[in-house]
Design a protein around this motif. Structure first.
Motif, PDB file in Angstrom:
ATOM      1  N   MET A  54       0.823  -1.223   0.000  1.00  0.00           N
ATOM      2  CA  MET A  54       0.000   0.000   0.000  1.00  0.00           C
ATOM      3  C   MET A  54       0.852   1.268   0.000  1.00  0.00           C
ATOM      4  SD  MET A  54      -1.494  -0.101   3.885  1.00  0.00           S
ATOM      5  CE  MET A  54      -0.440  -0.418   5.301  1.00  0.00           C
ATOM      6  N   GLY A  55       2.105   1.157  -0.435  1.00  0.00           N
ATOM      7  CA  GLY A  55       2.959   2.332  -0.550  1.00  0.00           C
ATOM      8  C   GLY A  55       3.059   2.790  -1.998  1.00  0.00           C
ATOM      9  N   GLY A  56       3.995   3.689  -2.241  1.00  0.00           N
ATOM     10  CA  GLY A  56       4.188   4.170  -3.613  1.00  0.00           C
ATOM     11  C   GLY A  56       3.061   5.053  -4.083  1.00  0.00           C
ATOM     12  N   LYS A  57       2.733   4.946  -5.387  1.00  0.00           N
ATOM     13  CA  LYS A  57       1.657   5.753  -5.958  1.00  0.00           C
ATOM     14  C   LYS A  57       0.282   5.281  -5.525  1.00  0.00           C
ATOM     15  CE  LYS A  57       4.313   6.952 -10.115  1.00  0.00           C
ATOM     16  NZ  LYS A  57       4.368   6.901 -11.601  1.00  0.00           N
ATOM     17  N   GLY A  58       0.213   4.009  -5.092  1.00  0.00           N
ATOM     18  CA  GLY A  58      -1.075   3.459  -4.677  1.00  0.00           C
ATOM     19  C   GLY A  58      -0.936   1.987  -4.349  1.00  0.00           C
ATOM     20  N   PRO A  59      -1.941   1.377  -3.708  1.00  0.00           N
ATOM     21  CA  PRO A  59      -1.899  -0.038  -3.359  1.00  0.00           C
ATOM     22  C   PRO A  59      -1.798  -0.918  -4.611  1.00  0.00           C
ATOM     23  CG  PRO A  59      -3.623   1.080  -2.141  1.00  0.00           C
ATOM     24  CD  PRO A  59      -3.141   2.042  -3.180  1.00  0.00           C
ATOM     25  N   GLY A  83       7.355   6.208  -1.812  1.00  0.00           N
ATOM     26  CA  GLY A  83       6.123   6.942  -1.528  1.00  0.00           C
ATOM     27  C   GLY A  83       5.674   6.866  -0.077  1.00  0.00           C
ATOM     28  N   HIS A  84       4.365   7.086   0.122  1.00  0.00           N
ATOM     29  CA  HIS A  84       3.778   7.036   1.454  1.00  0.00           C
ATOM     30  C   HIS A  84       2.652   6.006   1.478  1.00  0.00           C
ATOM     31  CE1 HIS A  84       1.272   9.977  -0.758  1.00  0.00           C
ATOM     32  NE2 HIS A  84       0.281   9.460  -0.049  1.00  0.00           N
ATOM     33  N   MET A  85       2.104   5.755   2.649  1.00  0.00           N
ATOM     34  CA  MET A  85       1.108   4.698   2.831  1.00  0.00           C
ATOM     35  C   MET A  85      -0.302   5.183   2.484  1.00  0.00           C
ATOM     36  SD  MET A  85       0.382   2.503   6.303  1.00  0.00           S
ATOM     37  CE  MET A  85      -0.081   3.963   7.250  1.00  0.00           C
ATOM     38  N   HIS A  86      -1.059   4.325   1.777  1.00  0.00           N
ATOM     39  CA  HIS A  86      -2.464   4.589   1.437  1.00  0.00           C
ATOM     40  C   HIS A  86      -3.318   3.551   2.176  1.00  0.00           C
ATOM     41  CE1 HIS A  86      -1.139   7.192  -1.953  1.00  0.00           C
ATOM     42  NE2 HIS A  86      -0.167   6.288  -2.044  1.00  0.00           N
ATOM     43  N   LEU A  87      -3.608   3.797   3.441  1.00  0.00           N
ATOM     44  CA  LEU A  87      -4.244   2.785   4.277  1.00  0.00           C
ATOM     45  C   LEU A  87      -5.681   2.481   3.863  1.00  0.00           C
ATOM     46  CD1 LEU A  87      -4.167   0.916   6.693  1.00  0.00           C
ATOM     47  CD2 LEU A  87      -4.750   2.868   8.158  1.00  0.00           C
ATOM     48  N   ALA A  88      -6.520   3.501   3.751  1.00  0.00           N
ATOM     49  CA  ALA A  88      -7.937   3.269   3.459  1.00  0.00           C
ATOM     50  C   ALA A  88      -8.130   2.597   2.098  1.00  0.00           C
ATOM     51  CB  ALA A  88      -8.703   4.591   3.513  1.00  0.00           C
ATOM     52  N   THR A  89      -7.403   3.072   1.102  1.00  0.00           N
ATOM     53  CA  THR A  89      -7.523   2.465  -0.235  1.00  0.00           C
ATOM     54  C   THR A  89      -7.028   1.024  -0.215  1.00  0.00           C
ATOM     55  OG1 THR A  89      -7.096   4.645  -1.184  1.00  0.00           O
ATOM     56  CG2 THR A  89      -6.968   2.774  -2.668  1.00  0.00           C
ATOM     57  N   GLY A  90      -5.935   0.778   0.520  1.00  0.00           N
ATOM     58  CA  GLY A  90      -5.408  -0.576   0.619  1.00  0.00           C
ATOM     59  C   GLY A  90      -6.398  -1.533   1.261  1.00  0.00           C
ATOM     60  N   LEU A  91      -7.094  -1.078   2.299  1.00  0.00           N
ATOM     61  CA  LEU A  91      -8.085  -1.939   2.959  1.00  0.00           C
ATOM     62  C   LEU A  91      -9.264  -2.245   2.031  1.00  0.00           C
ATOM     63  CD1 LEU A  91      -8.119  -0.382   6.549  1.00  0.00           C
ATOM     64  CD2 LEU A  91      -7.358  -2.678   5.920  1.00  0.00           C
ATOM     65  N   ASN A  92      -9.699  -1.250   1.283  1.00  0.00           N
ATOM     66  CA  ASN A  92     -10.813  -1.474   0.358  1.00  0.00           C
ATOM     67  C   ASN A  92     -10.447  -2.480  -0.731  1.00  0.00           C
ATOM     68  OD1 ASN A  92     -13.000   0.154   1.311  1.00  0.00           O
ATOM     69  ND2 ASN A  92     -11.866   1.993   0.706  1.00  0.00           N
ATOM     70  N   ILE A  93      -9.245  -2.380  -1.258  1.00  0.00           N
ATOM     71  CA  ILE A  93      -8.812  -3.320  -2.306  1.00  0.00           C
ATOM     72  C   ILE A  93      -8.637  -4.721  -1.732  1.00  0.00           C
ATOM     73  CG2 ILE A  93      -6.934  -3.863  -3.903  1.00  0.00           C
ATOM     74  CD1 ILE A  93      -6.530  -0.877  -4.325  1.00  0.00           C
ATOM     75  N   ALA A  94      -8.083  -4.814  -0.519  1.00  0.00           N
ATOM     76  CA  ALA A  94      -7.919  -6.129   0.116  1.00  0.00           C
ATOM     77  C   ALA A  94      -9.276  -6.780   0.360  1.00  0.00           C
ATOM     78  CB  ALA A  94      -7.159  -5.974   1.423  1.00  0.00           C
TER      79      ALA A  94
END
Length: 300
Positions: A54-59, A83-94
């Motif tokens: 979930m780092g970089g440009k996106g998960p 990059g930085h962490m995209h927590l909410a987007t990563g959880l939705n994709i998971a």
């Protein structure tokens, strides 16, 4: 054990380069991912594990749900730190990846590693947590590295709104001499409810003894509990049989009192036993012979 589909979400942001965990935050995650995969698939061979970053440009989904350990290793090796962490987007994709699992009887679980600042606000994370709970998705957080109070507060709020009686845990692991994977083993994330409840930062201690017989909850896995109980009863019966056999052998080796038994009469019809009885009998016969001899001499 529990049949699960687990998505592991790693933090490959720039913060994972830090070396405050042995050997680094990223390498510590890689070691922990290997351990979690082994624990899940060994607990139930039909459980599957996926991997995403979930780092970089996106998960990015690195590996879809699989039982092939080689694919997970390859996914970790292909991951770049950026990059930085995209927590909410990563959880939705998971969550979406778990929704499309082939075996619908598998329970859904997401294990998230976080070691960098959380950019999402608390209210949006609480809303997301309620959505996960509604979709029957358990979410475990392994928080290490950046343990800023604002970070931990957001994670605690998420955990309070997503957890149920059978899952969703938050493990906060500060830096220390132990490996990250060794400390995760002692948390409820892998040990379940039987793990010791310990204060924050004290995750390295030993677990409390399980409250269930053989360490297995019969309501969660009745077949395994029954098999363990039958195995114990068979072993106990075998040991009892061996003990009885040893006692019987000892009894056979004890001699009877008075030595060997003797017949009541000897070959001449005389009483057998002590030598004094036989001696007295022979003496009486000699006396009779001497008496006869004297009578004959007197007659002559």
């Amino acid at each position: 054990m529990v049949l699960e589909a687990t998505m592991i979400v790693v933090d490959n942001s720039e913060s994972s380069r830090n070396g405050d965990y042995i050997p680094s935050r990223w390498d510590a995650q890689a070691d922990a991912v290997n351990m979690i995969f082994s624990a899940k698939t060994q607990a139930n061979p039909e459980s599957s594990v996926g991997l995403m970053s979930m780092g970089g440009k996106g998960p990015e989904v690195l590996v879809t749900l699989t039982t092939d350990f080689g694919k997970v290793l390859d996914g970790m090796h292909r991951t770049k730190i950026r990059g930085h962490m995209h927590l909410a987007t990563g959880l939705n994709i998971a969550s979406l990846a778990l929704k499309h699992r082939q075996n619908k009887s598998q329970r859904q679980r997401i294990i998230v590693f976080t070691c960098s600042p959380i950019l999402e606000d608390e209210s949006s994370l609480v809303k997301l947590a309620k959505k996960m709970k509604k979709n029957d998705v358990n979410v475990d957080f392994i928080a290490f590295g950046d343990l800023d109070p604002s970070n931990t507060k957001k994670l605690e709020a998420f955990n309070e709104n997503v957890k149920r009686s059978d899952g969703s845990y938050l493990a906060i692991i500060p830096p220390g001499p132990s490996l990250l994977s060794d400390q995760i083993v002692t948390t409820p994330i892998l040990a379940g409810e039987g793990a010791a409840t310990r204060p924050e930062g004290d995750v390295g201690g030993g677990a409390e003894p399980s409250q269930f017989e053989f360490g297995v909850d019969p309501s969660a896995d009745p077949e395994l509990a029954l098999a363990l109980r039958m195995s114990m009863e068979e072993e106990k019966a075998r040991q009892d049989k061996e003990n009885k056999s040893k006692d019987a052998d000892k009894m056979e080796g004890i001699p009877e009192e008075g030595g060997e038994s003797q017949p009541l009469l000897d070959g001449n019809g005389e009483a057998s036993g002590s030598g004094s009885g036989s001696g007295s009998g022979s003496g009486s016969k000699d006396d009779k012979k001497d008496g006869d001899g004297n009578d004959k001499m007197d007659t002559a």
